[in-house]
Design a protein around this motif. Structure first.
Motif, PDB file in Angstrom:
ATOM      1  N   SER A  17       0.864  -1.199   0.000  1.00 14.41           N
ATOM      2  CA  SER A  17       0.000   0.000   0.000  1.00 14.41           C
ATOM      3  C   SER A  17       0.893   1.239   0.000  1.00 14.41           C
ATOM      4  CB  SER A  17      -0.907   0.009   1.225  1.00 14.41           C
ATOM      5  OG  SER A  17      -0.145   0.233   2.403  1.00 14.41           O
ATOM      6  N   TYR A  18       0.302   2.346  -0.396  1.00 10.69           N
ATOM      7  CA  TYR A  18       1.001   3.630  -0.315  1.00 10.69           C
ATOM      8  C   TYR A  18       0.709   4.198   1.066  1.00 10.69           C
ATOM      9  CZ  TYR A  18       1.328   3.173  -5.383  1.00 10.69           C
ATOM     10  OH  TYR A  18       1.595   2.713  -6.663  1.00 10.69           O
ATOM     11  N   LYS A  19       1.606   3.862   2.014  1.00 14.13           N
ATOM     12  CA  LYS A  19       1.350   4.193   3.411  1.00 14.13           C
ATOM     13  C   LYS A  19       1.543   5.685   3.689  1.00 14.13           C
ATOM     14  CE  LYS A  19       3.926   2.493   6.944  1.00 14.13           C
ATOM     15  NZ  LYS A  19       4.389   1.420   7.844  1.00 14.13           N
ATOM     16  N   ILE A  20       0.645   6.238   4.488  1.00 13.66           N
ATOM     17  CA  ILE A  20       0.702   7.645   4.883  1.00 13.66           C
ATOM     18  C   ILE A  20       1.159   7.779   6.322  1.00 13.66           C
ATOM     19  CG2 ILE A  20      -0.675   9.758   5.214  1.00 13.66           C
ATOM     20  CD1 ILE A  20      -0.584   8.960   2.295  1.00 13.66           C
ATOM     21  N   TYR A  21       0.627   6.914   7.199  1.00 14.76           N
ATOM     22  CA  TYR A  21       0.868   7.074   8.643  1.00 14.76           C
ATOM     23  C   TYR A  21       0.518   5.764   9.343  1.00 14.76           C
ATOM     24  CZ  TYR A  21       0.069   8.481  13.470  1.00 14.76           C
ATOM     25  OH  TYR A  21       0.101   8.553  14.837  1.00 14.76           O
ATOM     26  N   GLU A  22       1.241   5.512  10.438  1.00 11.06           N
ATOM     27  CA  GLU A  22       0.951   4.320  11.238  1.00 11.06           C
ATOM     28  C   GLU A  22       1.260   4.600  12.691  1.00 11.06           C
ATOM     29  OE1 GLU A  22       3.255   0.913  10.015  1.00 11.06           O
ATOM     30  OE2 GLU A  22       1.969  -0.452  11.173  1.00 11.06           O
ATOM     31  N   ASP A  31      -6.211   5.187  -1.006  1.00  8.29           N
ATOM     32  CA  ASP A  31      -7.196   4.304  -1.638  1.00  8.29           C
ATOM     33  C   ASP A  31      -6.690   3.923  -3.029  1.00  8.29           C
ATOM     34  OD1 ASP A  31     -10.614   3.979  -1.242  1.00  8.29           O
ATOM     35  OD2 ASP A  31      -9.681   3.474  -3.151  1.00  8.29           O
ATOM     36  N   ILE A  32      -6.778   2.644  -3.351  1.00  2.00           N
ATOM     37  CA  ILE A  32      -6.231   2.145  -4.615  1.00  2.00           C
ATOM     38  C   ILE A  32      -7.043   2.627  -5.827  1.00  2.00           C
ATOM     39  CG2 ILE A  32      -7.525  -0.026  -4.811  1.00  2.00           C
ATOM     40  CD1 ILE A  32      -3.735   0.348  -5.248  1.00  2.00           C
ATOM     41  N   ASN A  33      -8.285   2.998  -5.565  1.00  2.02           N
ATOM     42  CA  ASN A  33      -9.168   3.457  -6.650  1.00  2.02           C
ATOM     43  C   ASN A  33      -9.718   4.833  -6.256  1.00  2.02           C
ATOM     44  OD1 ASN A  33     -10.750   3.486  -8.937  1.00  2.02           O
ATOM     45  ND2 ASN A  33     -12.382   2.265  -8.001  1.00  2.02           N
ATOM     46  N   PRO A  34      -8.836   5.840  -6.263  1.00  2.00           N
ATOM     47  CA  PRO A  34      -9.186   7.108  -5.616  1.00  2.00           C
ATOM     48  C   PRO A  34     -10.311   7.878  -6.306  1.00  2.00           C
ATOM     49  CG  PRO A  34      -7.096   7.288  -6.806  1.00  2.00           C
ATOM     50  CD  PRO A  34      -7.486   5.840  -6.839  1.00  2.00           C
ATOM     51  N   ALA A  36     -10.451  11.031  -5.784  1.00  4.71           N
ATOM     52  CA  ALA A  36      -9.685  12.243  -6.105  1.00  4.71           C
ATOM     53  C   ALA A  36      -8.237  11.967  -5.702  1.00  4.71           C
ATOM     54  CB  ALA A  36     -10.225  13.439  -5.314  1.00  4.71           C
ATOM     55  N   PRO A  37      -7.259  12.668  -6.294  1.00  6.41           N
ATOM     56  CA  PRO A  37      -5.872  12.477  -5.867  1.00  6.41           C
ATOM     57  C   PRO A  37      -5.764  12.728  -4.362  1.00  6.41           C
ATOM     58  CG  PRO A  37      -5.976  13.823  -7.868  1.00  6.41           C
ATOM     59  CD  PRO A  37      -7.390  13.673  -7.378  1.00  6.41           C
ATOM     60  N   GLY A  38      -5.074  11.815  -3.654  1.00  3.70           N
ATOM     61  CA  GLY A  38      -4.910  11.971  -2.206  1.00  3.70           C
ATOM     62  C   GLY A  38      -5.989  11.299  -1.384  1.00  3.70           C
ATOM     63  N   HIS A  39      -6.966  10.666  -2.047  1.00  2.00           N
ATOM     64  CA  HIS A  39      -8.030   9.932  -1.336  1.00  2.00           C
ATOM     65  C   HIS A  39      -7.377   8.936  -0.386  1.00  2.00           C
ATOM     66  CE1 HIS A  39     -11.917   7.262  -1.891  1.00  2.00           C
ATOM     67  NE2 HIS A  39     -11.509   7.278  -0.632  1.00  2.00           N
ATOM     68  N   THR A  40      -7.606   9.143   0.893  1.00  2.00           N
ATOM     69  CA  THR A  40      -6.914   8.382   1.939  1.00  2.00           C
ATOM     70  C   THR A  40      -7.909   7.552   2.738  1.00  2.00           C
ATOM     71  OG1 THR A  40      -5.194  10.068   2.092  1.00  2.00           O
ATOM     72  CG2 THR A  40      -5.476   8.653   4.017  1.00  2.00           C
ATOM     73  N   ILE A  41      -7.451   6.370   3.142  1.00  2.00           N
ATOM     74  CA  ILE A  41      -8.239   5.465   3.985  1.00  2.00           C
ATOM     75  C   ILE A  41      -7.555   5.384   5.346  1.00  2.00           C
ATOM     76  CG2 ILE A  41      -8.896   3.037   4.308  1.00  2.00           C
ATOM     77  CD1 ILE A  41     -10.343   3.845   1.960  1.00  2.00           C
ATOM     78  N   ILE A  42      -8.327   5.546   6.404  1.00  2.00           N
ATOM     79  CA  ILE A  42      -7.792   5.415   7.766  1.00  2.00           C
ATOM     80  C   ILE A  42      -8.518   4.254   8.441  1.00  2.00           C
ATOM     81  CG2 ILE A  42      -7.400   6.554   9.978  1.00  2.00           C
ATOM     82  CD1 ILE A  42      -7.711   9.255   8.490  1.00  2.00           C
ATOM     83  N   ILE A  43      -7.751   3.310   8.992  1.00  2.00           N
ATOM     84  CA  ILE A  43      -8.366   2.117   9.595  1.00  2.00           C
ATOM     85  C   ILE A  43      -7.821   1.849  10.993  1.00  2.00           C
ATOM     86  CG2 ILE A  43      -8.759   1.014   7.352  1.00  2.00           C
ATOM     87  CD1 ILE A  43      -6.364  -0.809   7.888  1.00  2.00           C
ATOM     88  N   PRO A  44      -8.633   1.162  11.820  1.00  2.00           N
ATOM     89  CA  PRO A  44      -8.084   0.640  13.062  1.00  2.00           C
ATOM     90  C   PRO A  44      -7.302  -0.628  12.727  1.00  2.00           C
ATOM     91  CG  PRO A  44     -10.359  -0.060  12.848  1.00  2.00           C
ATOM     92  CD  PRO A  44     -10.058   0.794  11.645  1.00  2.00           C
ATOM     93  N   LYS A  45      -6.280  -0.947  13.516  1.00  3.98           N
ATOM     94  CA  LYS A  45      -5.560  -2.197  13.256  1.00  3.98           C
ATOM     95  C   LYS A  45      -6.378  -3.410  13.695  1.00  3.98           C
ATOM     96  CE  LYS A  45      -0.886  -0.518  12.895  1.00  3.98           C
ATOM     97  NZ  LYS A  45       0.473  -0.451  13.500  1.00  3.98           N
ATOM     98  N   ALA A  46      -7.320  -3.199  14.604  1.00  7.34           N
ATOM     99  CA  ALA A  46      -8.206  -4.291  15.019  1.00  7.34           C
ATOM    100  C   ALA A  46      -9.204  -4.564  13.896  1.00  7.34           C
ATOM    101  CB  ALA A  46      -8.939  -3.903  16.289  1.00  7.34           C
ATOM    102  N   ILE A 101     -12.292   5.030   7.414  1.00  9.12           N
ATOM    103  CA  ILE A 101     -12.709   6.407   7.141  1.00  9.12           C
ATOM    104  C   ILE A 101     -12.135   6.807   5.792  1.00  9.12           C
ATOM    105  CG2 ILE A 101     -12.628   8.818   7.913  1.00  9.12           C
ATOM    106  CD1 ILE A 101     -11.986   7.795  10.731  1.00  9.12           C
ATOM    107  N   HIS A 102     -13.001   7.316   4.912  1.00 10.60           N
ATOM    108  CA  HIS A 102     -12.527   7.881   3.638  1.00 10.60           C
ATOM    109  C   HIS A 102     -12.268   9.374   3.851  1.00 10.60           C
ATOM    110  CE1 HIS A 102     -13.839   4.586   0.830  1.00 10.60           C
ATOM    111  NE2 HIS A 102     -14.725   4.362   1.771  1.00 10.60           N
ATOM    112  N   VAL A 103     -11.099   9.837   3.426  1.00 11.91           N
ATOM    113  CA  VAL A 103     -10.835  11.283   3.365  1.00 11.91           C
ATOM    114  C   VAL A 103     -10.622  11.624   1.893  1.00 11.91           C
ATOM    115  CG1 VAL A 103      -9.352  13.188   4.084  1.00 11.91           C
ATOM    116  CG2 VAL A 103      -9.727  11.241   5.637  1.00 11.91           C
ATOM    117  N   ILE A 104     -11.557  12.381   1.323  1.00 13.05           N
ATOM    118  CA  ILE A 104     -11.513  12.684  -0.113  1.00 13.05           C
ATOM    119  C   ILE A 104     -11.274  14.178  -0.304  1.00 13.05           C
ATOM    120  CG2 ILE A 104     -12.790  12.564  -2.294  1.00 13.05           C
ATOM    121  CD1 ILE A 104     -14.427  10.255  -1.053  1.00 13.05           C
ATOM    122  N   PRO A 105     -10.094  14.541  -0.805  1.00 20.69           N
ATOM    123  CA  PRO A 105      -9.818  15.964  -1.046  1.00 20.69           C
ATOM    124  C   PRO A 105     -10.845  16.554  -2.016  1.00 20.69           C
ATOM    125  CG  PRO A 105      -7.788  14.684  -1.123  1.00 20.69           C
ATOM    126  CD  PRO A 105      -8.928  13.701  -1.096  1.00 20.69           C
TER     127      PRO A 105
END
Ligand code: 5GP
Ligand code: ZN
Length: 145
Positions: A17-22, A31-34, A36-46, A101-105
């Motif tokens: 994945s194109y990791k942003i933060y951990e 997100d692999i199918n954005p 918009a450019p920069g479309h980010t997915i935030i997940i819990p590790k659980a 969580i989807h974050v869509i610029p």
């Protein structure tokens, strides 16, 4: 952890994945199918499917990560705004059964829509119906008090 869940496999590094933060509890990646450019997915590790089933600690950690990342995502993509959303359950369009969580610029003129426009009510609700609905929700959420 789920063996077959795509997001659990990303956490384990089995899918790139194109990791942003951990951090200890959360992970953010593109997100692999954005949408918009920069479309980010935030997940819990659980591995938890729905928001209501998250532990309080993971719920807090998720929002902390969202809060910490959203301004930087907007700055990096040079956009002024973003749409933040969660598809919670299959009927809402959730395809991956791991809370995310989807974050869509967003930019003016991107021809995107607003979250409230996803579903249109058939009829306007009367004041009486609104009152009854609010009362019923309060009854079902009294554990928060
Ligand atoms: P949902 O409809 O479940 O809220 O959205 C799932 C999102 O996960 C979709 O936007 C989809 O593009 C994204 N996605 C699906 N498979 C992968 C993958 O293997 N890697 C990444 N980075 N995103 C994925
Ligand atoms: Zn999972």
């Amino acid at each position: 952890m789920s063996d077959s869940c795509i997001f659990c496999r990303i956490i384990r590094g089995e899918i790139p994945s194109y990791k942003i933060y951990e951090d200890e509890r959360t992970l953010a990646f593109l997100d692999i199918n954005p949408s918009a450019p920069g479309h980010t997915i935030i997940i819990p590790k659980a591995h938890v499917t729905r928001v209501e089933d998250l532990s309080e600690e993971d719920a807090q950690a998720l929002f902390r990560t969202l809060h910490g990342l959203v301004g930087g995502i907007q700055d990096a993509l040079e956009v002024p705004s973003s749409t933040i959303g969660i598809n919670n359950g299959p009927e809402s369009g959730q395809e991956i059964p791991h809370v995310h969580i989807h974050v869509i610029p967003r930019t003016r003129g991107d021809r995107g829509r607003i979250i409230q426009g996803l579903v249109q009510p058939l009829n306007r609700l009367s004041a009486e119906e609104m009152r009854r609905i609010a009362e019923r929700i309060r009854e079902h959420t009294s554990t928060l008090d």
